[in-house]
Design a protein around this motif. Structure first.
Motif, PDB file in Angstrom:
ATOM      1  N   ALA A 138       0.806  -1.219   0.000  1.00 27.47           N
ATOM      2  CA  ALA A 138       0.000   0.000   0.000  1.00 27.47           C
ATOM      3  C   ALA A 138       0.836   1.264   0.000  1.00 27.47           C
ATOM      4  CB  ALA A 138      -0.932   0.007   1.214  1.00 27.47           C
ATOM      5  N   GLU A 139       2.139   1.156   0.322  1.00 31.43           N
ATOM      6  CA  GLU A 139       2.997   2.342   0.428  1.00 31.43           C
ATOM      7  C   GLU A 139       4.048   2.404  -0.673  1.00 31.43           C
ATOM      8  OE1 GLU A 139       4.660   2.831   4.309  1.00 31.43           O
ATOM      9  OE2 GLU A 139       2.832   2.203   5.333  1.00 31.43           O
ATOM     10  N   ARG A 140       3.945   1.526  -1.641  1.00 29.70           N
ATOM     11  CA  ARG A 140       4.993   1.504  -2.672  1.00 29.70           C
ATOM     12  C   ARG A 140       4.945   2.715  -3.596  1.00 29.70           C
ATOM     13  NH1 ARG A 140       5.495  -4.935  -4.178  1.00 29.70           N
ATOM     14  NH2 ARG A 140       6.454  -5.524  -2.191  1.00 29.70           N
ATOM     15  N   GLY A 141       3.822   3.389  -3.658  1.00 30.66           N
ATOM     16  CA  GLY A 141       3.782   4.638  -4.417  1.00 30.66           C
ATOM     17  C   GLY A 141       4.752   5.644  -3.829  1.00 30.66           C
ATOM     18  N   MET A 142       4.772   5.755  -2.495  1.00 36.66           N
ATOM     19  CA  MET A 142       5.709   6.661  -1.839  1.00 36.66           C
ATOM     20  C   MET A 142       7.147   6.173  -2.012  1.00 36.66           C
ATOM     21  SD  MET A 142       5.843   9.516  -0.360  1.00 36.66           S
ATOM     22  CE  MET A 142       4.098   9.744   0.052  1.00 36.66           C
ATOM     23  N   ALA A 143       7.346   4.843  -2.031  1.00 38.95           N
ATOM     24  CA  ALA A 143       8.691   4.293  -2.241  1.00 38.95           C
ATOM     25  C   ALA A 143       9.228   4.712  -3.602  1.00 38.95           C
ATOM     26  CB  ALA A 143       8.651   2.770  -2.138  1.00 38.95           C
ATOM     27  N   ILE A 329       3.814  14.247  -3.412  1.00 39.10           N
ATOM     28  CA  ILE A 329       2.398  14.475  -3.724  1.00 39.10           C
ATOM     29  C   ILE A 329       1.892  13.386  -4.665  1.00 39.10           C
ATOM     30  CG2 ILE A 329       0.756  16.065  -4.806  1.00 39.10           C
ATOM     31  CD1 ILE A 329       2.562  18.362  -3.905  1.00 39.10           C
ATOM     32  N   MET A 330       2.719  13.038  -5.661  1.00 40.46           N
ATOM     33  CA  MET A 330       2.339  11.970  -6.579  1.00 40.46           C
ATOM     34  C   MET A 330       2.238  10.630  -5.852  1.00 40.46           C
ATOM     35  SD  MET A 330       1.712  13.109  -9.551  1.00 40.46           S
ATOM     36  CE  MET A 330       0.923  14.404  -8.607  1.00 40.46           C
ATOM     37  N   GLY A 331       3.173  10.397  -4.915  1.00 39.80           N
ATOM     38  CA  GLY A 331       3.122   9.160  -4.142  1.00 39.80           C
ATOM     39  C   GLY A 331       1.828   9.043  -3.356  1.00 39.80           C
ATOM     40  N   ALA A 332       1.412  10.130  -2.712  1.00 37.12           N
ATOM     41  CA  ALA A 332       0.164  10.129  -1.939  1.00 37.12           C
ATOM     42  C   ALA A 332      -1.047   9.976  -2.858  1.00 37.12           C
ATOM     43  CB  ALA A 332       0.064  11.414  -1.129  1.00 37.12           C
ATOM     44  N   THR A 333      -0.980  10.598  -4.031  1.00 34.38           N
ATOM     45  CA  THR A 333      -2.090  10.518  -4.987  1.00 34.38           C
ATOM     46  C   THR A 333      -2.288   9.094  -5.481  1.00 34.38           C
ATOM     47  OG1 THR A 333      -1.651  12.792  -5.702  1.00 34.38           O
ATOM     48  CG2 THR A 333      -3.000  11.433  -7.159  1.00 34.38           C
ATOM     49  N   LEU A 334      -1.181   8.433  -5.804  1.00 32.91           N
ATOM     50  CA  LEU A 334      -1.270   7.053  -6.278  1.00 32.91           C
ATOM     51  C   LEU A 334      -1.737   6.113  -5.169  1.00 32.91           C
ATOM     52  CD1 LEU A 334       1.967   6.927  -8.437  1.00 32.91           C
ATOM     53  CD2 LEU A 334      -0.364   6.684  -9.274  1.00 32.91           C
ATOM     54  N   LYS A 336      -3.849   6.702  -2.982  1.00 36.40           N
ATOM     55  CA  LYS A 336      -5.307   6.820  -2.876  1.00 36.40           C
ATOM     56  C   LYS A 336      -6.040   6.153  -4.037  1.00 36.40           C
ATOM     57  CE  LYS A 336      -5.141  11.147  -0.237  1.00 36.40           C
ATOM     58  NZ  LYS A 336      -5.462  12.597  -0.231  1.00 36.40           N
ATOM     59  N   GLY A 337      -5.273   5.639  -4.998  1.00 36.40           N
ATOM     60  CA  GLY A 337      -5.893   4.905  -6.099  1.00 36.40           C
ATOM     61  C   GLY A 337      -6.260   5.734  -7.300  1.00 36.40           C
ATOM     62  N   PHE A 338      -5.700   6.937  -7.440  1.00 35.30           N
ATOM     63  CA  PHE A 338      -6.010   7.772  -8.612  1.00 35.30           C
ATOM     64  C   PHE A 338      -5.476   7.085  -9.867  1.00 35.30           C
ATOM     65  CE2 PHE A 338      -5.688  11.305 -11.549  1.00 35.30           C
ATOM     66  CZ  PHE A 338      -6.829  12.042 -11.260  1.00 35.30           C
ATOM     67  N   PRO A 339      -6.273   7.001 -10.933  1.00 35.28           N
ATOM     68  CA  PRO A 339      -5.851   6.266 -12.141  1.00 35.28           C
ATOM     69  C   PRO A 339      -4.540   6.793 -12.720  1.00 35.28           C
ATOM     70  CG  PRO A 339      -8.196   6.766 -12.236  1.00 35.28           C
ATOM     71  CD  PRO A 339      -7.648   7.517 -11.058  1.00 35.28           C
ATOM     72  N   ALA A 340      -3.613   5.888 -12.941  1.00 30.90           N
ATOM     73  CA  ALA A 340      -2.278   6.272 -13.416  1.00 30.90           C
ATOM     74  C   ALA A 340      -2.312   6.882 -14.807  1.00 30.90           C
ATOM     75  CB  ALA A 340      -1.357   5.055 -13.402  1.00 30.90           C
ATOM     76  N   GLN A 341      -3.228   6.379 -15.665  1.00 30.80           N
ATOM     77  CA  GLN A 341      -3.221   6.867 -17.040  1.00 30.80           C
ATOM     78  C   GLN A 341      -3.523   8.354 -17.129  1.00 30.80           C
ATOM     79  OE1 GLN A 341      -5.428   4.713 -15.800  1.00 30.80           O
ATOM     80  NE2 GLN A 341      -7.390   4.703 -16.889  1.00 30.80           N
ATOM     81  N   TYR A 342      -4.363   8.857 -16.211  1.00 28.46           N
ATOM     82  CA  TYR A 342      -4.683  10.281 -16.232  1.00 28.46           C
ATOM     83  C   TYR A 342      -3.481  11.125 -15.803  1.00 28.46           C
ATOM     84  CZ  TYR A 342      -9.466   8.604 -16.694  1.00 28.46           C
ATOM     85  OH  TYR A 342     -10.605   7.970 -17.130  1.00 28.46           O
ATOM     86  N   LEU A 343      -2.743  10.629 -14.817  1.00 21.79           N
ATOM     87  CA  LEU A 343      -1.539  11.346 -14.381  1.00 21.79           C
ATOM     88  C   LEU A 343      -0.491  11.362 -15.492  1.00 21.79           C
ATOM     89  CD1 LEU A 343      -1.160  10.034 -10.715  1.00 21.79           C
ATOM     90  CD2 LEU A 343      -2.018  12.259 -11.452  1.00 21.79           C
ATOM     91  N   VAL A 344      -0.324  10.212 -16.158  1.00 24.46           N
ATOM     92  CA  VAL A 344       0.643  10.137 -17.257  1.00 24.46           C
ATOM     93  C   VAL A 344       0.234  11.083 -18.387  1.00 24.46           C
ATOM     94  CG1 VAL A 344       1.656   8.651 -19.022  1.00 24.46           C
ATOM     95  CG2 VAL A 344       1.346   7.782 -16.707  1.00 24.46           C
ATOM     96  N   ALA A 520      -4.766  -0.789 -14.954  1.00 24.00           N
ATOM     97  CA  ALA A 520      -4.049   0.476 -15.071  1.00 24.00           C
ATOM     98  C   ALA A 520      -4.231   1.359 -13.874  1.00 24.00           C
ATOM     99  CB  ALA A 520      -4.515   1.211 -16.321  1.00 24.00           C
ATOM    100  N   ASN A 521      -5.279   1.101 -13.090  1.00 21.11           N
ATOM    101  CA  ASN A 521      -5.470   1.864 -11.860  1.00 21.11           C
ATOM    102  C   ASN A 521      -4.508   1.354 -10.812  1.00 21.11           C
ATOM    103  OD1 ASN A 521      -6.367   2.996  -9.431  1.00 21.11           O
ATOM    104  ND2 ASN A 521      -8.476   3.078 -10.190  1.00 21.11           N
ATOM    105  N   VAL A 522      -3.501   2.109 -10.541  1.00 19.27           N
ATOM    106  CA  VAL A 522      -2.405   1.619  -9.719  1.00 19.27           C
ATOM    107  C   VAL A 522      -2.667   1.879  -8.250  1.00 19.27           C
ATOM    108  CG1 VAL A 522       0.092   1.538  -9.519  1.00 19.27           C
ATOM    109  CG2 VAL A 522      -0.931   2.219 -11.643  1.00 19.27           C
TER     110      VAL A 522
END
Length: 528
Positions: A138-143, A329-334, A336-344, A520-522
């Protein structure tokens, strides 16, 4: 590997902090060393008594060492144990840093840089694997946000750091600064990093030696072509033609060999994962933009505006700070389950905005202040690209697959950068010739504003004591330099424009392709 075994690699508290700091510094060392020598080439050449073409091999050898070892890092970690292999890579990198600083000939320096690159390639990929597995799912986005700081910020720190060292000390110290960090990192690695056992060690007689040879031939030749292509005038050079053929056949037979051999050094099975396949493609695009833009802006400021390497490097610092600010900020956003494709997609659009903005402000008199906000936009865009792409690539992997996936994405990011620099450099050189021809075709030697300008310069030189013929010759020479400079500015404008178009074209590709894939929803809390 079972979920229980996977969880055993997760660290908490002080151990996680120590491991994170250790691997980030190792990744930073590797990435900084790709660019820090660029500003010291003249000093190296003068000190070692070699030509510019010879000393440029200091950069090429390091890059070749990097890309040869990157695909094999997962297999080597399995063979020797991750902790042992990572520590040995740091030791090799550190010893070669000392030897590079003490090199007495250009051949010695090139050899030591090749070995340093072999050690460095492992630092980058294995660091990502270690930090990924040290955090809960659950914390690998921050990693990945923390890891991304080193990868994204590193290339921009190299030139100003190298410029400062060369200006105040001497070129060997750009290598010596690695030594104390390398020693500390080695001790901490041996003490804290774990070695998971994903599979049995391959016996010496079963090792895919031909696979290793074919990989070295294929990827080493490709890197040589990309590094030296423009300098050797591409396929008019016999060495470029030979290496291109070796690269094609080397890759062909390497892929065939790894597909049929029972103990491959690089497993292509991991690419069955849809997210990883898309992630490797996007990593290539990211590397193209990251290293291409890191190359083009300093080159413009130095060749057109007459800045020093240190000044050009410092110009990139605001973009790095913007990236550093956005990563958590991106780590926290991911998370929370925000779709990666939109960020990309947003990141690619911001990169297009940066490129088009730079295209619109370029002139022979563009100032550092003019670059500030475009570069900040670039920094934010890179944060939105790196984090989701890395997370997307690795989110569906587990156990040994994480290391294999990190090797593919790291290699593609590196190759994307090599292709980006090679293509942009060639594009600028050839476009400048075309633009010069176009500008000259609109000038008239018999009259008009061009000759008025030459006569004004002639009079200016005549006032300074030059004869009529000398003043006229200098006037023509100054006009010629002005035309060349204008042609170069136009070629840089074209480079920024086409770089931006590349990223704009990728936006619908990302949205359409990744929308078809539910993975794709990371949301890493649900990854397995």
């Amino acid at each position: 590997m079972s979920l229980l075994e996977s969880d055993s690699l997760v660290e908490y508290g002080a151990r996680r902090v120590i491991i994170t700091i250790t691997v980030i510094f190792c990744a930073l060392l590797e990435v900084i060393d790709t660019t820090i020598v660029n500003v010291a080439l003249n000093e190296m050449g003068g000190n070692l008594g070699c030509t510019t073409a010879e000393v440029s091999w200091v950069i090429t050898a390091y890059a070749i060492g990097n890309v040869i070892v990157m695909p094999m890092t997962s297999w080597l970690s399995q063979q020797f144990g991750r902790r042992n292999y990572f520590a040995a890579s740091i030791i090799l990198f550190t010893i070669c840093s000392f030897l590079c600083g003490n090199a007495t000939s250009i051949n010695e320096l090139i050899l030591f840089r090749l070995l340093q690159g072999i050690g460095g390639g492992a630092l980058l990929v294995t660091s990502q694997t270690i930090i990924t597995e040290s955090f809960p799912l659950a914390e690998r986005g921050m990693a990945q946000a923390i890891y991304g700081l080193g990868v994204i910020v590193g290339p921009t720190l190299g030139p100003p750091l190298g410029g400062y060292i060369v200006d105040h000390y001497s070129w060997p110290y750009i290598f010596y600064i690695n030594i104390p960090i390398g020693i500390i990192a080695t001790i901490l690695t041996i003490q804290f990093v774990k070695s998971p056992k994903y599979a049995e060690k391959t016996a010496a007689k079963d090792i895919d030696w031909w696979g290793i040879i074919l990989l070295a031939i294929g990827i080493g030749s490709l890197q040589f072509v990309l590094e030296k292509g423009q300098e050797e005038d591409w396929f008019s050079s016999e060495s470029i033609v030979i290496c291109s053929v070796l690269a094609v056949f080397g890759f062909f037979f390497f892929i065939w060999r790894e597909s049929v051999y029972k103990n491959p050094i690089v497993s292509f099975k991991v690419l069955k994962n849809f997210n990883l396949r898309i992630g490797t493609i996007l990593s290539f695009v990211l590397g193209f933009g990251l290293f291409g833009s890191t190359f083009i802006v300093p080159l413009y400021t130095q060749s057109i505006l007459g800045w020093t390497a240190t000044q050009a490097g410092l110009l990139m610092v605001p973009a790095s700070l913007a990236t550093a600010f956005m990563m958590p900020i991106m780590g926290a956003t991911l998370k929370k389950g925000f779709p990666a494709q939109y960020l990309v997609a947003i990141g690619m659009f911001l990169f297009f905005t940066y490129s088009f903005w730079a295209f619109s402000i370029l002139s022979p008199h563009t100032s550092g202040d003019d670059f500030f906000w475009p570069l900040v936009t670039r920094g934010v865009g890179l944060a939105l690209l790196f984090m989701p792409i890395t997370n997307l690539s690795l989110s569906g992997l587990k156990g040994q697959e994480i290391g294999q996936g990190a090797a593919f994405t790291g290699l593609m990011r590196q190759l994307g950068g090599s292709f980006g620099i090679a293509i942009i450099n060639t594009f600028i050189v050839r476009k400048s010739v075309q633009h010069r021809s176009d500008v000259v075709s609109h000038l008239s030697v018999d009259g008009g504003s061009a000759m008025d300008r030459v006569h004004q310069m002639q009079q200016s030189f005549a006032v300074k004591g030059f004869s009529t013929e000398e003043a006229l010759a200098k006037g023509y020479k100054l006009m010629d330099l002005g035309i060349t400079k204008q042609a170069m500015v136009l070629s840089y404008m074209d480079a920024f424009l086409y770089l931006g178009i590349l990223f704009l074209v990728c936006v619908p590709f990302v949205l359409i392709l990744l929308r078809k894939n539910k993975g794709a929803n990371v949301d890493l809390s649900s990854a397995h």
